[in-house]
Design an enzyme around this catalytic site. Structure first.
Site, mmCIF file in Angstrom:
data_model
loop_
_atom_site.group_PDB
_atom_site.id
_atom_site.type_symbol
_atom_site.label_atom_id
_atom_site.label_comp_id
_atom_site.label_asym_id
_atom_site.label_seq_id
_atom_site.Cartn_x
_atom_site.Cartn_y
_atom_site.Cartn_z
ATOM 1 N N GLU A 39 2.168 8.683 6.034
ATOM 2 C CA GLU A 39 2.350 10.134 6.043
ATOM 3 C C GLU A 39 1.504 10.800 4.960
ATOM 4 O OE1 GLU A 39 6.865 10.693 7.705
ATOM 5 O OE2 GLU A 39 6.621 9.547 5.865
ATOM 6 N N ASP A 74 -1.302 9.686 3.752
ATOM 7 C CA ASP A 74 -2.685 9.662 4.228
ATOM 8 C C ASP A 74 -2.917 10.734 5.275
ATOM 9 O OD1 ASP A 74 -3.275 7.578 2.568
ATOM 10 O OD2 ASP A 74 -2.953 6.031 4.084
ATOM 11 N N LEU A 117 -10.699 4.306 -0.720
ATOM 12 C CA LEU A 117 -11.295 4.044 0.590
ATOM 13 C C LEU A 117 -10.849 5.137 1.545
ATOM 14 C CD1 LEU A 117 -10.590 0.226 0.961
ATOM 15 C CD2 LEU A 117 -12.843 1.285 0.908
ATOM 16 N N GLU A 127 -12.184 -7.756 5.985
ATOM 17 C CA GLU A 127 -11.316 -8.601 5.152
ATOM 18 C C GLU A 127 -9.966 -7.907 4.970
ATOM 19 O OE1 GLU A 127 -14.330 -8.736 2.205
ATOM 20 O OE2 GLU A 127 -13.499 -7.092 1.047
ATOM 21 N N LYS A 136 -6.791 -5.926 3.570
ATOM 22 C CA LYS A 136 -6.542 -4.940 2.533
ATOM 23 C C LYS A 136 -5.264 -5.390 1.838
ATOM 24 C CE LYS A 136 -6.413 -0.041 1.565
ATOM 25 N NZ LYS A 136 -5.370 -0.109 0.563
ATOM 26 N N ARG A 148 -6.603 -0.246 -12.417
ATOM 27 C CA ARG A 148 -7.434 0.791 -11.830
ATOM 28 C C ARG A 148 -7.399 2.077 -12.642
ATOM 29 N NH1 ARG A 148 -7.296 5.025 -8.262
ATOM 30 N NH2 ARG A 148 -8.984 5.042 -6.739
ATOM 31 N N LYS A 180 -16.472 -3.289 5.801
ATOM 32 C CA LYS A 180 -17.578 -2.951 4.902
ATOM 33 C C LYS A 180 -18.906 -3.238 5.582
ATOM 34 C CE LYS A 180 -14.763 -4.249 0.938
ATOM 35 N NZ LYS A 180 -14.465 -5.251 -0.090
ATOM 36 N N LYS A 206 -5.780 0.995 8.462
ATOM 37 C CA LYS A 206 -4.399 0.830 8.005
ATOM 38 C C LYS A 206 -3.504 0.377 9.149
ATOM 39 C CE LYS A 206 -2.977 2.485 4.442
ATOM 40 N NZ LYS A 206 -2.927 3.136 3.182
ATOM 41 N N CYS A 240 41.564 1.783 14.550
ATOM 42 C CA CYS A 240 40.474 1.353 15.420
ATOM 43 C C CYS A 240 39.809 2.554 16.107
ATOM 44 C CB CYS A 240 40.975 0.364 16.477
ATOM 45 S SG CYS A 240 39.626 -0.115 17.573
HETATM 46 S S1 IVH Z 1 -12.942 -2.413 -1.474
HETATM 47 C C1 IVH Z 1 -15.532 0.842 -3.177
HETATM 48 N N1 IVH Z 1 -11.587 -4.356 -0.415
HETATM 49 O O1 IVH Z 1 -7.521 -0.746 -1.620
HETATM 50 C C2 IVH Z 1 -14.581 0.111 -2.309
HETATM 51 N N2 IVH Z 1 -10.377 -2.661 -1.577
HETATM 52 O O2 IVH Z 1 -8.346 2.459 -1.687
HETATM 53 C C3 IVH Z 1 -13.513 -0.422 -3.128
HETATM 54 N N3 IVH Z 1 -7.960 -3.048 -1.659
HETATM 55 O O3 IVH Z 1 -6.543 0.044 -4.522
HETATM 56 C C4 IVH Z 1 -12.419 -1.046 -2.395
HETATM 57 N N4 IVH Z 1 -7.968 -4.938 -0.542
HETATM 58 O O4 IVH Z 1 -7.565 -2.297 -4.692
HETATM 59 C C5 IVH Z 1 -11.510 -3.209 -1.117
HETATM 60 N N5 IVH Z 1 -10.521 -6.174 0.548
HETATM 61 C C6 IVH Z 1 -10.463 -5.043 -0.158
HETATM 62 C C7 IVH Z 1 -9.240 -4.508 -0.627
HETATM 63 C C8 IVH Z 1 -9.244 -3.308 -1.327
HETATM 64 C C9 IVH Z 1 -7.222 -4.051 -1.178
HETATM 65 C C10 IVH Z 1 -7.395 -1.895 -2.396
HETATM 66 C C11 IVH Z 1 -8.082 -1.551 -3.654
HETATM 67 C C12 IVH Z 1 -7.745 -0.096 -3.842
HETATM 68 C C13 IVH Z 1 -7.578 0.376 -2.446
HETATM 69 C C14 IVH Z 1 -8.756 1.205 -2.036
#
Ligand code: IVH
Length: 711
Positions: free
Chosen positions: A59, A61, A107, A140, A142, A163, A325, A349, A443
């Site tokens: 939501e 996002d 992202l 890959e 997330k 971060r 990517k 997502k 009941c």
């Molecule tokens: S790449 C510049 N790869 O997702 C691109 N991020 O909004 C940088 N995350 O909190 C991100 N798995 O820690 C990338 N395979 C993955 C990821 C990943 C998890 C997290 C990242 C960040 C969020 C990005």
């Protein structure tokens, strides 16, 4: 920061904004964009500052995307304080702040195949690739944990940080050093690198997380809400020794900065993203492996994303999507960045596992032994692919502990095949008009004029209706009787039983064996074939072993295991009506509670006549071969003995030893008690041995002695 009233307003506003509608005009947009900005800032505060979001990531996002969309249409309306214009999170002062070597961006998100196709088109435009050419992508997982940045200088781990706000992070090197999957030393110099910054995610494996929570529960400590909280919290623990206890692991997924030994930019020496990940793997880092794929073209990307969306629960770590990517570095460079995210990558997502909705009402259902279960009726909400409109509230204590009220906004979760459940109610969104949930004293199913008071026995969570006068429990018992775990009558599902019950054909389980098949064949939805099948499965059920029949009778506390134990001890079910409490408790693993419950069942004349009816109708009430005890004959070396293994066995595996014991007539148990006959001790036996010695009644054997006995 926000009053309760403001919070309620923002919540309602967000739900309103999330409803789909046409693009507003420029005039109308100004107000909508202000609302979106305010709502997003509110949710960011709940998420980042309080660590307690009131809407799902999905939501959030959705709101963010709407704002981005409007800003793209009306760039002149972008306000400098828009959440899209910064990459931020609140930093605390507990850890020193350090600046990342290159900013850590977010992202962009996608939710379906169309979004990915759109992304692919955009990439082709930006890289000036022909429309019909296939771009190569790496996909890959997330990972859903805590983001970490690792700096290596002259091959040594020099610094680790969170971060933070994307530009500055918190320095947590000491905690990173206790994570075994983060190498303290890695031979970057062999590839010509002097200094690098890697990005990755710190996670806790789901099974380890569950174990940890069980342990915390036993110790009376507060439970972690989910692996992500435990991981992010673990990174920021003050005492690295304690952080080491959390079972943290780190995956790396990005090389964000590299400087060569002669001071030049080193990223250019790696021509693809995949190459850099492979290099990190060779240097000893944990990298996405089988769950990473180089895909040619967006179609392959979509397939791989969908594949993992369906198998998400099989993955040992929490993942909330996939990251796509562009593989080639030169193409990445051509795509470039926005202030918020790279244009060469996108997150796909997965469908949300959590959502918020309103608790509208509570209904009560009765079960086969009369337990009353409260069921929450919810405002229908989509969740991980299905619409949820009701969830079980289990029992009165569940309602009290979670402080649930009618009218509350509640957070619902559904993970994989797990039954949806209410995580919590959001007290801060209450308006004051919520009503407490009254648990009935009488009941609530009973529709006759005779009220039946509910009882709750000591040590039990459920309130029960002890003497059903309305027939509701009879129906539940019949449904149970035919179910898979009981008599397993195929073709007699719940709804069919309900229909037959309404027709008056079923009053108790015995009636199953005298169904009017000719009349059924005339009913809608039935044909000659389905009736023949039904008849065949009823006939088959008549030959079931006795333990299935016992289990099918809805005797309170009598589970499958106890049913088997009883069936092993009588030649005919009705023999049990003459059993005394001692006869029951004489059997190991049958206690006085089960004994009393079975005796109560057999004291009821109606139950006896039902069983006699069944027998007359051809149902097997006798002990079958399958009911006979599996254990070896009475002259087996350990016949009738209970046995327990403790410590490390030298010759036999634990499982193997238990199997040998069973073959020799013994029963494996899990604890030392007065009922234990034999304890076999391996190396480093501890408290169990001590306890057995104290009892003085337990025979203690070495592993060798045990082997000699069982041969
Ligand atoms: S790449 C510049 N790869 O997702 C691109 N991020 O909004 C940088 N995350 O909190 C991100 N798995 O820690 C990338 N395979 C993955 C990821 C990943 C998890 C997290 C990242 C960040 C969020 C990005």
């Amino acid at each position: 920061m926000y009053t309760a009233e403001q919070q309620r307003a923002f919540y309602e506003l967000s739900k309103e904004l999330l409803k789909e509608g046409p693009l507003p005009s420029r005039e109308a947009s100004e107000a909508v964009m202000r609302d979106l900005r305010d709502a997003i800032l509110y949710h960011e505060w709940r998420y980042y500052v309080l660590n307690d979001p009131v809407v799902s990531d999905f939501e959030y996002d959705g709101l963010f995307k709407q704002l981005q969309n409007l800003e793209a249409h009306y760039p002149e309306l972008i306000s400098p304080d828009s959440p899209t214009q910064r990459v931020s999170a609140d930093l605390t002062e507990e850890f020193p702040s350090v600046e990342h070597l290159s900013p850590m961006l977010s992202l962009a998100n996608s939710y379906d195949a169309d979004d990915l196709v759109e992304f692919d088109e955009q990439v082709k435009k930006l890289t000036m690739s022909p429309v019909d050419a296939e771009v190569e992508y790496v996909v890959e997982p997330k990972y859903d944990g805590g983001t970490i940045a690792l700096v290596y200088e002259n091959d040594l781990l020099a610094r680790a940080s969170t971060r933070g706000n994307g530009v500055m992070g918190e320095e947590i090197t000491a905690n990173a050093r206790v994570i075994r999957s983060i190498p303290l030393k890695a031979a970057f110099s062999q590839s010509g690198f002097k200094k690098v910054e890697l990005r990755g995610e710190v996670l806790i494996r789901k099974d380890i997380f569950n174990q940890m929570n069980r342990k915390r529960e036993a110790e009376g400590l507060a439970l972690f809400a989910n692996p992500r909280n435990a991981a992010t919290g673990g990174l920021r623990i003050k005492d690295p020794k304690e952080a080491a206890q959390r079972g943290l692991e780190a995956f790396v997924y990005q090389m964000a900065f590299a400087e060569t030994t002669d001071g030049k930019d080193g990223l250019g020496t790696l021509s693809t993203h995949d190459q850099s990940i492979e290099l990190l793997g060779r240097l000893g880092f944990k990298i996405p492996d089988e769950e990473r794929k180089v895909c040619r073209g967006i179609k392959e990307v979509i397939d791989f994303c969908m594949h993992w969306q369906a198998r998400r629960e099989d993955f040992p770590y929490e993942i909330d999507g996939m990251v796509v990517k562009v593989n080639r570095r030169d193409l990445q460079e051509r795509c470039g960045f926005t202030s918020h995210h790279p244009r060469w990558a996108i997150a796909f997502k997965f469908q949300a596992k959590q959502a918020t909705t309103k608790l509208l009402n509570v209904e009560f259902q009765v079960g086969k032994v009369g337990s009353i279960t409260p069921v929450a009726k919810l405002e229908p909400v989509p969740l991980a692919g299905v619409t949820i409109s009701s969830v079980s509230l289990h029992n009165e204590d569940f309602i009290r502990t979670k402080d649930l009220r009618i009218g509350d906004t509640v957070l619902v979760e559904r993970a994989g095949d797990v039954i949806p459940y209410i995580v919590k109610s959001m007290a801060e969104l209450r308006t004051g008009s919520e009503k407490p949930i009254e648990f009935p004293r009488y009941c609530p199913i009973n529709d006759t004029s005779e009220p039946v008071e509910l009882v709750r026995e000591e040590g039990e969570a459920a309130w029960r209706c002890p003497s059903c006068v309305c027939g509701a429990q009879d129906l539940q018992r019949i449904i149970w009787h035919v179910s898979k775990d009981a008599m397993d009558i195929e073709g007699l599902g719940k709804s069919i039983v309900e229909r037959f019950f309404e027709m008056g054909w079923l009053r108790n389980p015995a009636d199953i064996y005298r169904l009017p098949y000719e009349q059924i064949a005339d009913m809608e939805g039935f044909g000659a074939k389905s009736v023949a099948n039904l008849r065949a499965s009823v006939e088959k059920a008549k030959r079931n072993p006795m333990h299935r029949l016992l289990h099918s009778l809805s005797i309170h506390h009598l589970g499958q295991k106890a049913s088997k134990l009883l069936a092993a001890g009588v030649s005919h079910v009705l023999d049990l009506k003459d059993w005394t409490e001692e006869d029951f408790t004489h059997i190991k693993d049958i206690g006085p509670v089960v004994a009393e419950s079975v005796m109560a069942f057999f004291r009821q004349p109606s139950n006896i006549s039902m069983l006699r009816d069944m027998e007359e109708l051809g149902v097997n009430l006798r002990q079958t071969e399958e009911d006979q005890p599996k254990t070896a004959s009475a002259d087996a070396p350990l016949a009738g003995k209970s046995i327990l293994f403790t410590g490390t066995l030298q010759t036999l595996g634990r499982k193997e030893a238990q199997e040998k014991a069973e073959a020799a007539g013994a029963r494996n148990v899990s604890a030392v008690s007065a009922k234990l006959d034999i304890l076999v001790v391996g190396a480093e036996a501890g408290s169990k041995l001590k306890k057995a010695r104290e009892l003085g009644t337990v025979q203690i054997l070495t592993e060798e002695e045990f082997i000699q006995i069982v041969g």
